[in-house]
Design a protein around this motif. Sequence first.
Motif, short mmCIF file in Angstrom:
data_model
loop_
_atom_site.label_atom_id
_atom_site.label_comp_id
_atom_site.label_asym_id
_atom_site.label_seq_id
_atom_site.Cartn_x
_atom_site.Cartn_y
_atom_site.Cartn_z
N LEU A 96 38.80 40.45 32.34
CA LEU A 96 39.69 39.47 32.96
C LEU A 96 40.02 39.77 34.42
N PRO A 97 40.42 40.98 34.78
CA PRO A 97 40.72 41.23 36.21
C PRO A 97 39.51 40.94 37.12
N ARG B 158 37.06 38.77 36.49
CA ARG B 158 36.87 37.32 36.53
C ARG B 158 37.88 36.65 37.45
N LEU B 159 39.13 37.09 37.38
CA LEU B 159 40.16 36.52 38.26
C LEU B 159 39.81 36.78 39.73
N ASN B 160 39.38 38.01 40.01
CA ASN B 160 39.00 38.35 41.38
C ASN B 160 37.81 37.52 41.85
N ALA C 98 36.80 34.58 40.76
CA ALA C 98 37.21 33.18 40.92
C ALA C 98 38.01 33.00 42.22
N ALA C 99 38.94 33.91 42.46
CA ALA C 99 39.74 33.83 43.68
C ALA C 99 38.86 33.94 44.92
N LEU D 209 46.24 26.63 34.08
CA LEU D 209 46.01 27.68 35.07
C LEU D 209 47.32 28.07 35.75
N LEU E 76 48.94 31.74 35.68
CA LEU E 76 49.23 32.49 36.91
C LEU E 76 50.72 32.84 36.99
N ILE F 278 51.40 35.80 34.76
CA ILE F 278 50.93 37.05 35.37
C ILE F 278 51.89 37.49 36.47
#
Length: 152
Positions: free
Chosen positions: A9-10, A12-14, A16-17, A130, A134, A137
Amino acid sequence: MEFRLETFLPYRLNQAAERVSQRFAAQYRSRYRMTRPEWRALAALGAYGRMTATEIGANSSMHKTKVSRAVRALEDKRWLKRSEDANDRRVEHLELTAAGTRIYGEMIELARDYERDMAALLGAGNLLQLEAGLAAIEASLPALPARRGPND
């Protein structure tokens, strides 16, 4: 034990960002010949007004070297001006010029258009999910002090 980076997950988030950020950066780079640090410094000054370089760095999580280069570039474009602090000559205050304020206004419209495009891409239901994710988090994980490396 198997570990797949592409499903972490971290990561994937990075990723995507970074994709979202790169697409937006391509727009302001082609239109204004502006780097990401320049955009972040301009956005901080536009949003909050007069600041020091240290305050810009803290606001935008940028290393002081990147802030310094961004400030110099914005000054060279005549979008930013410096003024010495009356009480401490070591401190410089930075603020947008009239031209910088105009560019900031244009950039905000560009950012709003981009955000609308992203919202349309996601669709209303996914956007709400989303945003909720967010928010969870952000509420659950306090921000750590900014890293101080030149690659930030």
